[in-house]
Scaffold this active site. Structure first.
Site, mmCIF file in Angstrom:
data_model
loop_
_atom_site.group_PDB
_atom_site.id
_atom_site.type_symbol
_atom_site.label_atom_id
_atom_site.label_comp_id
_atom_site.label_asym_id
_atom_site.label_seq_id
_atom_site.Cartn_x
_atom_site.Cartn_y
_atom_site.Cartn_z
ATOM 1 N N CYS A 36 0.944 -1.076 -0.010
ATOM 2 C CA CYS A 36 0.060 -0.105 -0.035
ATOM 3 C C CYS A 36 1.138 1.324 -0.018
ATOM 4 O O CYS A 36 1.868 1.398 0.811
ATOM 5 C CB CYS A 36 -0.952 -0.047 1.295
ATOM 6 S SG CYS A 36 -1.726 1.458 1.710
ATOM 7 N N ASP A 62 -0.374 16.392 -0.242
ATOM 8 C CA ASP A 62 -0.839 15.725 -1.339
ATOM 9 C C ASP A 62 0.310 15.777 -2.478
ATOM 10 O O ASP A 62 0.523 17.257 -2.509
ATOM 11 C CB ASP A 62 -2.456 15.937 -1.776
ATOM 12 C CG ASP A 62 -2.552 14.974 -2.759
ATOM 13 O OD1 ASP A 62 -3.465 14.187 -2.412
ATOM 14 O OD2 ASP A 62 -2.115 14.882 -4.100
ATOM 15 N N HIS A 78 -3.731 0.309 8.895
ATOM 16 C CA HIS A 78 -4.062 0.042 7.523
ATOM 17 C C HIS A 78 -5.694 -0.209 7.347
ATOM 18 O O HIS A 78 -5.960 -1.067 7.891
ATOM 19 C CB HIS A 78 -3.275 -0.958 6.738
ATOM 20 C CG HIS A 78 -3.732 -1.001 5.308
ATOM 21 N ND1 HIS A 78 -3.522 -0.334 4.067
ATOM 22 C CD2 HIS A 78 -4.688 -1.896 4.650
ATOM 23 C CE1 HIS A 78 -4.063 -0.692 2.967
ATOM 24 N NE2 HIS A 78 -4.890 -1.546 3.565
ATOM 25 N N ASN A 117 -13.097 9.663 -0.254
ATOM 26 C CA ASN A 117 -13.676 8.919 -1.309
ATOM 27 C C ASN A 117 -13.769 7.632 -1.089
ATOM 28 O O ASN A 117 -12.550 6.863 -0.599
ATOM 29 C CB ASN A 117 -12.681 9.286 -2.610
ATOM 30 C CG ASN A 117 -12.883 10.766 -3.049
ATOM 31 O OD1 ASN A 117 -13.644 11.472 -2.941
ATOM 32 N ND2 ASN A 117 -11.638 11.378 -3.532
ATOM 33 N N GLY A 123 -13.970 7.933 -6.931
ATOM 34 C CA GLY A 123 -12.635 8.628 -6.910
ATOM 35 C C GLY A 123 -11.448 8.270 -5.921
ATOM 36 O O GLY A 123 -10.524 8.836 -5.906
ATOM 37 N N HIS A 128 -6.137 3.137 1.405
ATOM 38 C CA HIS A 128 -5.715 3.433 2.769
ATOM 39 C C HIS A 128 -6.421 4.571 3.036
ATOM 40 O O HIS A 128 -6.441 5.355 2.338
ATOM 41 C CB HIS A 128 -4.142 3.492 2.684
ATOM 42 C CG HIS A 128 -3.547 3.628 4.093
ATOM 43 N ND1 HIS A 128 -2.628 2.744 4.868
ATOM 44 C CD2 HIS A 128 -4.062 4.274 5.112
ATOM 45 C CE1 HIS A 128 -2.473 3.316 6.015
ATOM 46 N NE2 HIS A 128 -3.312 4.309 6.279
ATOM 47 N N HIS A 130 -8.285 7.637 4.054
ATOM 48 C CA HIS A 130 -7.523 8.959 4.074
ATOM 49 C C HIS A 130 -8.544 10.276 3.720
ATOM 50 O O HIS A 130 -9.341 9.998 3.145
ATOM 51 C CB HIS A 130 -6.392 9.303 2.919
ATOM 52 C CG HIS A 130 -6.658 8.924 1.538
ATOM 53 N ND1 HIS A 130 -6.828 7.577 1.052
ATOM 54 C CD2 HIS A 130 -7.021 9.751 0.503
ATOM 55 C CE1 HIS A 130 -7.409 7.574 -0.315
ATOM 56 N NE2 HIS A 130 -7.560 8.925 -0.528
HETATM 57 P P1 5GP Z 1 -8.102 9.335 -3.500
HETATM 58 O O1 5GP Z 1 -7.995 9.574 -5.245
HETATM 59 O O2 5GP Z 1 -7.856 8.189 -3.276
HETATM 60 O O3 5GP Z 1 -9.103 9.828 -3.025
HETATM 61 O O4 5GP Z 1 -6.651 10.173 -3.064
HETATM 62 C C1 5GP Z 1 -5.467 9.553 -3.179
HETATM 63 C C2 5GP Z 1 -4.597 10.998 -3.292
HETATM 64 O O5 5GP Z 1 -3.093 10.568 -2.854
HETATM 65 C C3 5GP Z 1 -4.355 11.754 -4.444
HETATM 66 O O6 5GP Z 1 -4.839 12.995 -4.346
HETATM 67 C C4 5GP Z 1 -3.106 11.351 -4.831
HETATM 68 O O7 5GP Z 1 -2.553 12.799 -5.422
HETATM 69 C C5 5GP Z 1 -2.244 11.355 -3.459
HETATM 70 N N1 5GP Z 1 -1.093 10.497 -3.752
HETATM 71 C C6 5GP Z 1 -0.971 9.518 -4.452
HETATM 72 N N2 5GP Z 1 0.398 8.902 -4.323
HETATM 73 C C7 5GP Z 1 1.129 9.845 -3.584
HETATM 74 C C8 5GP Z 1 2.108 9.806 -3.045
HETATM 75 O O8 5GP Z 1 3.097 9.073 -3.058
HETATM 76 N N3 5GP Z 1 2.595 11.041 -2.091
HETATM 77 C C9 5GP Z 1 1.719 11.927 -1.967
HETATM 78 N N4 5GP Z 1 2.227 12.996 -1.007
HETATM 79 N N5 5GP Z 1 0.467 11.770 -2.194
HETATM 80 C C10 5GP Z 1 0.135 10.796 -3.218
HETATM 81 ZN ZN ZN Z 2 -1.858 1.226 3.794
#
Ligand code: 5GP
Ligand code: ZN
Length: 143
Positions: A36, A62, A78, A117, A123, A128, A130
């Site tokens: 993850c 982010d 997790h 999300n 989305g 994990h 967040h």
């Molecule tokens: P989701 O799309 O699952 O709601 O949000 C995942 C978020 O994680 C996205 O906004 C994406 O930009 C961010 N993200 C994905 N990989 C990484 C990473 O390696 N480092 C950081 N800081 N953010 C990440």
């Molecule tokens: Zn995780």
């Protein structure tokens, strides 16, 4: 044995796997967070820009900000997403919602949006749990 108890706790998503588990003894990578992205960030295997940390939660910027300020707040345990929150693990969600106002105040932010999300159609791209904290300007309407 302690190992069996630990494995059982990891399997039940009660605790995040320790860094030393990175070699891979548990079978379900999705459940134990072995591969993850956010568990890798927690283990320091992927660098991140820390905003806040305590024993239960971690907040970082982010990588692809969708607002002038875009922070992610995650539990160290997790959990795959909002749908994995239960009466057994919801305490950490309360901790996250206690930390967010402090983090925001520390950054001088009075107005912000908290988003999570759940599932790909909503989305979610990282499995994990967040919480996005979006701020730093007039945000577009969403819900
Ligand atoms: P989701 O799309 O699952 O709601 O949000 C995942 C978020 O994680 C996205 O906004 C994406 O930009 C961010 N993200 C994905 N990989 C990484 C990473 O390696 N480092 C950081 N800081 N953010 C990440
Ligand atoms: Zn995780």
């Amino acid at each position: 044995s302690v190992d069996e108890i630990l494995a059982a706790m990891i399997a039940r998503e009660k605790i995040a796997p320790p860094a030393c588990a990175a070699g891979g003894r548990a079978k379900d990578g999705r459940k134990n967070g072995m591969d993850c992205i956010f568990c890798k960030i927690l283990r320091g295997e992927i660098p991140s820009k820390k905003v806040y940390e305590d024993d239960e939660i971690y907040a970082f910027y982010d990588i692809e900000p969708k607002a002038p300020v875009h922070i992610l707040v995650i539990p160290k345990v997790h959990l795959s997403g909002a749908s994995a929150v239960s009466d057994e693990n919801s305490g950490v969600v309360a901790r996250i919602f206690e930390a967010i106002p402090k983090i925001a105040a520390g950054l001088g932010l009075s107005d912000y949006r908290i988003v999570t999300n759940n599932g790909p159609d909503a989305g979610q791209t990282v499995s994990h749990l967040h919480f996005h904290v979006l701020a730093g300007g007039k945000l577009g309407e969403m819900a």
